[in-house]
Design a protein around this motif. Structure first.
Motif, PDB file in Angstrom:
ATOM      1  N   UNK A   1     -31.645  -7.698  30.472  1.00  0.00           N
ATOM      2  CA  UNK A   1     -32.246  -8.959  29.463  1.00  0.00           C
ATOM      3  C   UNK A   1     -33.213  -9.392  30.399  1.00  0.00           C
ATOM      4  N   UNK A   2     -32.438 -10.373  31.024  1.00  0.00           N
ATOM      5  CA  UNK A   2     -33.431 -11.069  32.320  1.00  0.00           C
ATOM      6  C   UNK A   2     -35.140 -10.295  32.728  1.00  0.00           C
ATOM      7  N   UNK A   3     -35.242  -9.490  33.088  1.00  0.00           N
ATOM      8  CA  UNK A   3     -36.384  -8.554  33.400  1.00  0.00           C
ATOM      9  C   UNK A   3     -37.283  -8.763  31.698  1.00  0.00           C
ATOM     10  N   UNK A   4     -36.728  -8.540  30.151  1.00  0.00           N
ATOM     11  CA  UNK A   4     -37.291  -8.124  29.449  1.00  0.00           C
ATOM     12  C   UNK A   4     -37.659  -9.919  29.335  1.00  0.00           C
ATOM     13  N   UNK A   5     -36.776 -10.907  29.371  1.00  0.00           N
ATOM     14  CA  UNK A   5     -37.614 -12.453  29.433  1.00  0.00           C
ATOM     15  C   UNK A   5     -38.916 -12.945  30.245  1.00  0.00           C
ATOM     16  N   UNK A   6     -38.703 -12.400  31.805  1.00  0.00           N
ATOM     17  CA  UNK A   6     -39.800 -12.328  32.475  1.00  0.00           C
ATOM     18  C   UNK A   6     -40.831 -11.171  32.142  1.00  0.00           C
ATOM     19  N   UNK A   7     -40.206 -10.669  31.433  1.00  0.00           N
ATOM     20  CA  UNK A   7     -41.790  -9.478  31.442  1.00  0.00           C
ATOM     21  C   UNK A   7     -42.636  -9.938  29.599  1.00  0.00           C
TER      22      UNK A   7
END
Length: 171
Positions: free
Chosen positions: A67-73
């Protein structure tokens, strides 16, 4: 919601801001859920479901990082205030009367699994929502479908663990 200015309704917010709020709220929930599972792993290692809790904690940690990666992406950002509130809320949730003064009640892990069940149910909804909108966001819908399937499996595992603990909770 906290990001709205006076007189501004949620339906007037730009879609990107709504997505950020949605993802921030789920990240806060994932943070609280991970804290709860870590605490359970540290304090409930003598339970018959300890191995399941440890496995679930690792998977929730991975899901939270996804989820953190999705937010950053997506070029969005986590909300430090919401993450702090999630941590504080999870800690406050530990302060409950359990019918015991000096030791943990056998009800504590049962209730904690019910909290975990609610968190995983919410997480499955997150992955389902992201799968539906993945194309518009430039993301892989299949990844989110797989994550939803994993969440549903986790939910089944938690329900099974809850059943096993229920048998001994009131004896």
């Amino acid at each position: 919601m906290g990001n709205e200015s006076p007189g501004q309704r949620a339906e007037d917010l730009p879609e990107r801001e709504l997505l950020q709020i949605y993802l921030q709220d789920h990240l806060s929930g994932a943070t609280g859920l991970l804290q709860r599972l870590t605490m359970m792993r540290d304090h409930d290692d003598d339970l018959p479901v300890a191995a399941e809790i440890a496995q679930l904690e690792q998977e929730v940690r991975e899901d939270r990082q996804t989820l953190v990666d999705v937010i950053r992406t997506l070029g969005l950002r986590p909300s430090p205030a919401k993450l702090l509130l999630a941590r504080a809320g999870e800690m406050a949730g530990r302060l409950k009367l359990n019918g015991r003064v000096r030791r943990r009640s056998p009800l504590t892990p049962l209730l904690e699994l019910e909290v975990v069940q609610a968190g995983i149910s919410g997480k499955s909804g997150l992955w389902r929502s992201l799968a539906v909108h993945a194309g518009a966001l430039g993301l892989d819908a299949e990844e989110f479908r797989a994550l939803e399937e994993r969440a549903l499996r986790q939910l089944d595992d938690v329900v099974a663990a809850h059943r096993r603990l229920t048998r001994g909770a009131f004896g």
